[in-house]
Design an enzyme around this catalytic site. Structure first.
Site, mmCIF file in Angstrom:
data_model
loop_
_atom_site.group_PDB
_atom_site.id
_atom_site.type_symbol
_atom_site.label_atom_id
_atom_site.label_comp_id
_atom_site.label_asym_id
_atom_site.label_seq_id
_atom_site.Cartn_x
_atom_site.Cartn_y
_atom_site.Cartn_z
ATOM 1 N N LYS A 14 0.827 -1.118 -0.067
ATOM 2 C CA LYS A 14 -0.085 -0.112 -0.043
ATOM 3 C C LYS A 14 0.914 1.368 -0.037
ATOM 4 O O LYS A 14 2.010 1.180 0.241
ATOM 5 C CB LYS A 14 -0.964 -0.009 1.181
ATOM 6 C CG LYS A 14 -1.848 -1.110 1.078
ATOM 7 C CD LYS A 14 -2.934 -1.279 -0.177
ATOM 8 C CE LYS A 14 -3.666 0.161 -0.110
ATOM 9 N NZ LYS A 14 -4.533 -0.403 -1.343
ATOM 10 N N HIS A 28 -1.156 4.571 -6.498
ATOM 11 C CA HIS A 28 -2.457 5.136 -6.593
ATOM 12 C C HIS A 28 -2.314 6.617 -7.004
ATOM 13 O O HIS A 28 -3.040 7.530 -6.358
ATOM 14 C CB HIS A 28 -3.388 4.773 -5.417
ATOM 15 C CG HIS A 28 -3.526 3.494 -4.853
ATOM 16 N ND1 HIS A 28 -4.459 2.578 -5.572
ATOM 17 C CD2 HIS A 28 -2.999 2.851 -3.813
ATOM 18 C CE1 HIS A 28 -4.211 1.173 -5.068
ATOM 19 N NE2 HIS A 28 -3.741 1.658 -3.965
ATOM 20 N N ARG A 85 -0.952 -7.433 -19.886
ATOM 21 C CA ARG A 85 -1.698 -7.934 -18.937
ATOM 22 C C ARG A 85 -0.747 -7.840 -17.759
ATOM 23 O O ARG A 85 0.498 -7.861 -17.701
ATOM 24 C CB ARG A 85 -1.802 -9.400 -18.928
ATOM 25 C CG ARG A 85 -2.588 -10.175 -17.871
ATOM 26 C CD ARG A 85 -3.152 -11.619 -18.324
ATOM 27 N NE ARG A 85 -3.579 -12.390 -17.441
ATOM 28 C CZ ARG A 85 -4.808 -12.403 -17.022
ATOM 29 N NH1 ARG A 85 -5.768 -11.631 -17.556
ATOM 30 N NH2 ARG A 85 -5.410 -12.911 -16.044
ATOM 31 N N ARG A 86 -1.140 -7.401 -16.616
ATOM 32 C CA ARG A 86 -0.616 -7.296 -15.340
ATOM 33 C C ARG A 86 0.155 -8.377 -15.029
ATOM 34 O O ARG A 86 -0.387 -9.666 -15.004
ATOM 35 C CB ARG A 86 -1.410 -6.668 -14.185
ATOM 36 C CG ARG A 86 -1.950 -5.508 -14.283
ATOM 37 C CD ARG A 86 -2.943 -4.823 -13.500
ATOM 38 N NE ARG A 86 -2.535 -5.127 -12.211
ATOM 39 C CZ ARG A 86 -3.272 -4.727 -11.151
ATOM 40 N NH1 ARG A 86 -4.456 -4.235 -11.338
ATOM 41 N NH2 ARG A 86 -2.693 -4.638 -9.676
ATOM 42 N N ASP A 90 -19.896 -7.592 -18.796
ATOM 43 C CA ASP A 90 -18.606 -7.115 -19.071
ATOM 44 C C ASP A 90 -18.765 -5.941 -20.138
ATOM 45 O O ASP A 90 -19.966 -5.389 -20.210
ATOM 46 C CB ASP A 90 -17.675 -8.211 -19.711
ATOM 47 C CG ASP A 90 -16.455 -7.899 -19.220
ATOM 48 O OD1 ASP A 90 -15.958 -8.296 -18.237
ATOM 49 O OD2 ASP A 90 -15.441 -7.318 -19.904
ATOM 50 N N THR A 126 -22.361 -3.477 -21.256
ATOM 51 C CA THR A 126 -22.458 -2.172 -20.999
ATOM 52 C C THR A 126 -22.098 -1.264 -21.900
ATOM 53 O O THR A 126 -22.209 -0.038 -21.787
ATOM 54 C CB THR A 126 -21.015 -1.962 -19.719
ATOM 55 O OG1 THR A 126 -19.920 -2.371 -20.397
ATOM 56 C CG2 THR A 126 -21.534 -2.887 -18.673
ATOM 57 N N SER A 172 -13.392 -2.019 -7.221
ATOM 58 C CA SER A 172 -12.626 -1.027 -8.129
ATOM 59 C C SER A 172 -12.040 0.116 -7.609
ATOM 60 O O SER A 172 -10.851 0.678 -7.538
ATOM 61 C CB SER A 172 -13.343 -0.571 -9.589
ATOM 62 O OG SER A 172 -13.608 -1.672 -10.323
ATOM 63 N N ASP A 210 -12.622 3.446 -7.434
ATOM 64 C CA ASP A 210 -11.935 4.775 -7.738
ATOM 65 C C ASP A 210 -12.720 6.026 -7.332
ATOM 66 O O ASP A 210 -13.182 6.855 -7.911
ATOM 67 C CB ASP A 210 -12.305 4.556 -9.395
ATOM 68 C CG ASP A 210 -11.392 3.703 -10.051
ATOM 69 O OD1 ASP A 210 -10.016 3.821 -10.011
ATOM 70 O OD2 ASP A 210 -11.736 2.679 -10.851
ATOM 71 N N ASP A 249 -10.418 -0.172 -0.111
ATOM 72 C CA ASP A 249 -9.421 -0.219 -1.241
ATOM 73 C C ASP A 249 -8.499 -1.399 -0.931
ATOM 74 O O ASP A 249 -7.536 -1.352 -1.744
ATOM 75 C CB ASP A 249 -8.857 1.011 -1.486
ATOM 76 C CG ASP A 249 -7.645 1.388 -0.281
ATOM 77 O OD1 ASP A 249 -7.694 0.854 0.881
ATOM 78 O OD2 ASP A 249 -7.392 2.735 -0.272
#
Length: 365
Positions: free
Chosen positions: A77, A95, A129-130, A219, A223, A273, A275, A314
């Site tokens: 973090k 972040h 991709r992460r 997904d 949307t 998420s 945000d 978070d």
């Protein structure tokens, strides 16, 4: 020296028990020739002795700022708020790349100290991709928290303190018990269902007993017409698992909530998420991050309408700290073994420099 050492710092965020490195991954790094320093940390899910047993060097708690600047500091973090310059190399979730609140001030610390940030969120493979993410456990734990909040709401209560579970099975048993033995009859909608986070949420809902037809898996295809979506108001729990990188229409807003009035079924929104301070947040019905001690925030729904709450924690994966840490750290290991010269790291450093330039401009440095 810097490419053959890592300094695992403690986590100072309240209730955070995860670890970027585990004793198992430290052992593999040490076997490959790395030296690993580990800050003592009573909050961490792994005991200090577990790290010492595999050959790590224990150092006092929260002393990373005194470490030689050539040793990369790794954590999870964000650092505690400060204006102190950062001369070190940090590997962490910062972040601050999507213009979250205070983003430029965070990056300005690196500018003033001539340090470097490798943001774990933006370490990607050749396909984009992460290389490592807590997504699955974030979705799994978020869905569990949502179900617990629903169970509490049905009793006319608020969701109290959330504490980490020993393992996934314990979490599933607890949620089922709170719902009266099963989640059968509960209806949920997951947006971002094809990603790691969404798959975790769907998996939890299945394991607590929801009927497959009562788990709406949305997904991009579902949307693309643009929100707000009435379907969200017609379920008990809505879990947001999208990766947000641009402005999109709101999924749900105060106007649609008020218009639904007493016919609204929706009781709990879980914004995995998270945000919260992102200007593009598609769930503009709340404005704060919630915590494990106060997991929900009420939404203004209008007089006489049923209650609605949001969970916006978070660091949800810390509800399963051991399993989440083991999975994440093992996924990160191949990249750590190649630090700092592989494409994963050079691309991350390039992105850091781009964001740093933006921050310098924003801060007029």
């Amino acid at each position: 020296m810097s490419s053959r050492c890592f300094w695992l710092r403690c986590e100072t965020k309240e209730f955070e028990r995860r670890s970027a490195l585990t004793p198992a991954t430290c052992k593999k790094l040490i076997d490959a020739g790395f030296k690993i320093f580990v800050e003592c940390d009573e909050q961490r899910i792994f005991d200090d002795a577990e790290f010492e047993a595999v050959g790590c060097t224990l150092v006092p708690n929260n002393t990373w700022s005194t470490a030689p600047t050539e040793i990369p500091i790794i954590g999870l973090k964000e650092l505690e708020e400060s204006t102190e310059p950062l001369p070190q190399t940090h590997i962490q979730f910062a972040h601050c790349y999507k213009q979250q609140a205070g983003w430029s001030k965070v990056l300005s610390r690196f500018y003033r100290g001539n340090g470097t940030l490798y943001d774990l969120e933006f370490l990607t493979d050749s396909t984009g991709r992460r290389v490592a993410a807590f997504g699955f456990h974030a979705g799994f734990a978020g869905a569990a928290a949502g179900a617990l909040a629903l169970a509490a709401e049905r009793k006319g209560e608020g969701l109290g303190l959330l504490t980490p579970f020993g393992n996934e099975d314990e979490m599933v048993r607890t949620v089922r018990d709170r719902l009266g033995g099963s989640g059968k009859g509960v209806k949920a909608l997951v947006i971002g269902a094809l990603g790691r986070c969404g798959r975790g949420a769907v998996d939890l809902f299945r394991k607590i007993g929801l009927n497959e037809d009562d788990i709406l898996k949305w997904d991009l295809e579902e949307t693309k017409k643009g929100g707000p979506f009435q379907e969200i108001l017609d379920v008990d729990i809505f879990v947001n698992c999208i990766y947000l990188n641009s402005k999109i229409p709101s999924f749900v807003n105060h106007e649609t909530i008020r218009a639904a009035g007493a016919t609204r079924r929706l009781s709990v929104v879980v914004d995995v998420s998270c945000d919260t301070t992102n200007p593009y947040n598609p769930i503009p019905i709340y404005g704060i991050n919630t915590t494990f001690s106060q997991p929900t925030v009420p939404v203004e729904v209008g007089a006489g309408n049923p209650p609605l709450s949001v969970i916006s924690i978070d660091h949800l994966p810390t509800l399963l700290p051991r399993e989440a840490s083991e999975q994440f750290s093992m996924d990160l290991l191949p990249s750590l073994l190649e630090f700092p010269n592989s494409r994963v790291w050079t691309d991350a450093e390039k992105l850091f420099k781009e964001k740093l330039t933006e921050a310098v401009k924003a801060e007029s440095l």
